[in-house]
Design an enzyme around this catalytic site. Structure first.
Site, PDB file in Angstrom:
ATOM      1  N   TYR A   1       0.832  -1.207   0.000  1.00  0.00           N
ATOM      2  CA  TYR A   1       0.000   0.000   0.000  1.00  0.00           C
ATOM      3  C   TYR A   1       0.870   1.261   0.000  1.00  0.00           C
ATOM      4  CZ  TYR A   1      -3.856   3.077   1.497  1.00  0.00           C
ATOM      5  OH  TYR A   1      -4.799   4.072   1.597  1.00  0.00           O
TER       6      TYR A   1
ATOM      7  N   LYS B   1       0.871   4.133  -2.851  1.00  0.00           N
ATOM      8  CA  LYS B   1       0.521   5.517  -2.544  1.00  0.00           C
ATOM      9  C   LYS B   1       1.688   6.475  -2.789  1.00  0.00           C
ATOM     10  CE  LYS B   1      -3.778   5.041  -1.510  1.00  0.00           C
ATOM     11  NZ  LYS B   1      -4.790   5.505  -2.503  1.00  0.00           N
TER      12      LYS B   1
END
Length: 249
Positions: A150, A154
């Protein structure tokens, strides 16, 4: 002037709030998620308030599905010139436990999805000589235990955003990113359940670490997206705005 916006991942949470806010700003909104039926509540909230919206089902990581979805939006609402990329999933785990599928699926939805959606929508933006792209990053881009996939996705969204700003600026298109901190959503509720903490206690624990002394809400992010998508934000591009209640949140 009424413009058409597409908001991905808009069945719930941050994206649903953003879709409602962009509709309140006067835009027609395509509420996009994996299944059109999941978007019914968001569409109803918009239309009940006097706005114009449609539900669109598409897997943003599927090139053909994206092409068809954008064409459908153009036919129903007009050429889309505003895009908010927030479709995403989490598959949290420590690195030594993380599977290839955990990695690939998260990077695919977040980064491939944003790429495919942006590539499809930019054609309409360039033709119009005006456009707004807002990509959702996260404070996890700075690193977060158990979120190697993640965090990488991001952080990648930030580089992707800055590159879009450079490439598309000459065509009247801006690209910016929002990096939320701790936001009260179904996703953070699921995190609390995974770590075995009651949700209200989880919120209170996180709020203690935030300088403004409270957790964030989807409407906080929607307000930032509203600005980036506005006419007044035409000289703001390639920026990453941390909406996190403080510089270290």
């Amino acid at each position: 002037m009424t413009r058409t916006a597409i908001v991905t991942g808009a069945a719930r949470g941050i994206s649903a709030a953003t879709a409602r806010r962009l509709a309140a700003d006067g835009n027609a909104v395509a509420v996009l998620d994996l299944e059109a039926g999941q978007c019914a509540a968001t569409v109803a909230a918009i239309t009940d308030a006097g706005g114009r919206a449609i539900a669109v089902g598409a897997n943003v990581a599927d090139a053909r599905a994206v092409t068809e979805a954008v064409a459908h939006v153009e036919a129903e609402l007009g050429a889309p010139t505003i895009l908010v990329n927030n479709a995403g999933i989490i598959r949290d785990n420590l690195l030594f436990k993380m599977t290839e599928d955990d990695w690939d699926s998260v990077l695919s939805v977040h980064l491939r999805g944003a790429f495919l959606m942006s590539r499809a929508v930019q054609a309409h933006q360039v033709a119009a000589g005006w456009g707004r792209i807002v990509n959702l990053s996260s404070t996890s881009a700075l690193g977060n235990r158990g979120q190697a996939n993640y965090a990488a996705a991001k952080a990648g969204m930030q580089g992707f955003t800055k590159t879009l700003a450079i490439e598309l600026g000459r065509f009247g298109v801006t690209a910016n990113a929002i990096a939320p901190g701790f936001i009260v959503t179904d996703m953070t509720r699921a995190t609390a359940e995974r770590v075995g903490v009651g949700f209200e206690d989880f919120i209170a624990q996180n709020a203690k670490e935030i300088p403004v002394g409270r957790a964030g809400y989807p409407e906080d992010i929607a307000a930032a997206a509203s600005f980036f998508c506005s006419e007044e934000a035409g000289f703001v591009s390639g920026q990453v705005l941390y909406v996190a209640g403080g510089p270290r949140a």
